[in-house]
Design a protein around this motif. Structure first.
Motif, mmCIF file in Angstrom:
data_model
loop_
_atom_site.group_PDB
_atom_site.id
_atom_site.type_symbol
_atom_site.label_atom_id
_atom_site.label_comp_id
_atom_site.label_asym_id
_atom_site.label_seq_id
_atom_site.Cartn_x
_atom_site.Cartn_y
_atom_site.Cartn_z
ATOM 1 N N TRP A 67 118.838 -10.085 -20.579
ATOM 2 C CA TRP A 67 117.811 -10.737 -21.300
ATOM 3 C C TRP A 67 117.528 -12.127 -20.741
ATOM 4 C CZ3 TRP A 67 121.173 -8.023 -24.277
ATOM 5 C CH2 TRP A 67 120.792 -6.934 -25.118
ATOM 6 N N PRO A 68 116.383 -12.686 -20.324
ATOM 7 C CA PRO A 68 115.233 -11.890 -20.171
ATOM 8 C C PRO A 68 115.454 -11.154 -18.903
ATOM 9 C CG PRO A 68 114.600 -14.059 -19.605
ATOM 10 C CD PRO A 68 115.970 -14.110 -20.209
ATOM 11 N N THR A 69 114.587 -10.229 -18.495
ATOM 12 C CA THR A 69 114.277 -9.607 -17.093
ATOM 13 C C THR A 69 112.738 -9.660 -16.945
ATOM 14 O OG1 THR A 69 116.337 -8.169 -17.325
ATOM 15 C CG2 THR A 69 114.702 -7.512 -15.629
ATOM 16 N N LEU A 70 112.632 -10.138 -15.816
ATOM 17 C CA LEU A 70 111.062 -9.979 -15.309
ATOM 18 C C LEU A 70 110.998 -9.049 -14.281
ATOM 19 C CD1 LEU A 70 110.693 -14.077 -15.074
ATOM 20 C CD2 LEU A 70 109.931 -12.435 -16.945
ATOM 21 N N MET A 71 110.060 -8.139 -14.250
ATOM 22 C CA MET A 71 109.660 -7.298 -13.298
ATOM 23 C C MET A 71 108.151 -7.522 -12.877
ATOM 24 S SD MET A 71 112.465 -5.116 -13.609
ATOM 25 C CE MET A 71 111.754 -4.134 -12.124
#
Length: 444
Positions: A67-71
């Protein structure tokens, strides 16, 4: 939560090119409830659609781990990149600029506006008040009215309110009318100077209550990078300051962004980390090597700093002495949380946000349990003081009263004042009788 301000700025800058879809995959059980997700969307003023991924289906399909993960997806829906953890705004901005140029050159960008309408904010006198500070000697009460981007000063009885700053977010010094904050949080009082953690401006502001003027003590208005070592107060880049306390002429900051406590030497004019290596964890030891996890509330007895680490659901203490240590009072790990009273390793909290010290006892705003807890540092004992655990707005005896994610606590004249954040209210607990009431504030 620290990525939201960056996203807001990028969504404004690339409003015709960037589409953001939030996926909320909850760590804490309270965060899985759709109504609580809705309140978080309003509190953090999120302007894009959000999926409540309560069963981790989206999380698993994208192989997320942090957290967080950016796609990053291209205009044809293909995954072209992934980033885990926080990302500096400038790097994020450069990446998007390059992507826009590339896909524009290939004729793939669709600049038609997205058609959705965010829910309006609550029309209440207070909007998600985050912290509260009670001044026993002066009979004053200060409220960080966070989503109104202002500080509210009133009496301990709720009378004669005046406002400092608001309602539009900004970073502006000046008198109380023109001064601007951006989602302020914790405060510390030194005579007629009120210090404010101006969280989304990544700054600490000073309110001269006698002269009616606001200026900036520390911070540049830009988010500092991880590994930042500080510097001169006005040149040092801070990162999501969340709460403040003062001891011996030094202002101590619960710096949630880099998982550290900082010290601002008001006489010497320097800012530097005080405790925490920057690694997110719960590890005791010497100040510089200890690991913290999103410290969100802080108080002091002059010799020790007591603070809550929200991501490890812990209560900890750090020596003021730079040669001292960090020691955990309550808490076990990043994924050890609950609602359990008791002693030592058995006790559990859930995402505590606020803390104050009174008579050797710590009062904790145990946000996700919707309770106020008492913590006895010497015995490492936790006891529920107010709140049934029900999520709501209900006055009455402490054991029956209901709160909704309280974020701040402060005590004065036999009363405990609670910033009941999601109820947009200030609650008052009589320390002798345990009776809970809602403060009526006149003049707002």
């Amino acid at each position: 939560m620290h990525v939201f301000p960056q996203l807001r700025k990028l969504e404004r800058k690339y409003r015709r090119e960037l589409a953001v879809i939030g996926v909320h995959s909850a760590k804490f059980p309270t965060e899985r409830e759709t109504e609580n997700v809705r309140m978080a969307i309003l509190r953090y003023e999120i302007g894009h659609p959000v999926i409540n991924d309560s069963r981790f289906q989206v999380w698993q399909s994208y192989s997320c781990r942090a957290w967080p993960t950016l796609m990053f997806l291209d205009p044809e829906g293909r995954v072209v990149g992934k980033h885990e953890g926080e990302i500096p705004y400038d790097a994020f901005d450069r990446l998007l600029e390059e992507m826009v140029k590339e896909y524009d050159a290939r004729g793939l960008l669709d600049r038609r506006p997205l058609d959705f309408l965010p829910e309006p904010p609550p029309g209440t006198p207070l909007s998600f008040p985050a912290k509260v500070l009670a001044d026993e000697e002066g009979g004053r009460l200060f409220i960080s009215d966070s989503n109104h981007n202002r500080i509210v000063q009133t009496g301990l009885d709720g009378g004669a309110a005046r406002t400092i700053g608001g309602v539009t977010p900004g970073f502006q010094d000046g008198d109380f009318v023109i001064a601007a904050f951006d989602h302020p949080q914790g405060m510390a009082l030194d005579g007629d100077f009120l210090y404010v953690a101006d969280t989304e401006n990544h700054a600490v502001r000073r309110v001269d209550l006698a002269q009616g003027y606001v200026d900036t003590v520390a911070g540049t208005g830009r988010q500092g990078p991880f590994g930042n070592r500080g510097g001169k107060l006005r040149e040092a880049s801070l990162n999501s300051p969340w709460d403040l306390t003062i001891a011996g002429g030094v202002l101590y900051v619960a710096m949630a962004g880099p998982h550290q406590l900082w010290r601002l030497d008001l006489r010497g004019g320097m800012a530097a980390p005080h405790a925490g290596s920057g690694r997110e964890d719960i590890v005791d030891g010497p100040l510089a090597s200890a690991a913290l996890a999103q410290p969100s509330g802080i108080t002091t007895d002059g010799r020790r700093l007591y603070f809550v680490d929200s991501e490890t659901s812990s209560v900890r203490m750090a020596d003021v002495d730079p040669a001292g240590r960090v020691t955990t009072i309550v808490g076990r790990g990043l994924f050890e949380f609950g609602d359990v009273d008791g002693m030592g390793a058995k006790a559990r909290l859930q995402h505590p946000l606020g803390i104050c010290l009174l008579g050797g006892v710590l009062y904790i705003a145990d946000a996700y349990n919707h309770k106020i807890k008492r913590v006895y540092p010497n015995t490492q004992t936790v006891m529920t003081f107010a709140g049934s655990g029900g999520q709501g707005l209900l006055d009455g005896p402490a054991a029956e009263a209901e709160f909704f994610e309280p974020g701040g606590v402060s005590a004065a004249r036999g009363k405990l004042y609670v910033a009941d954040t999601n109820n947009h209210a200030i609650r008052v607990v009589d320390l002798a009788s345990g009776q809970v009431t809602t403060l009526e504030i006149s003049g707002l």
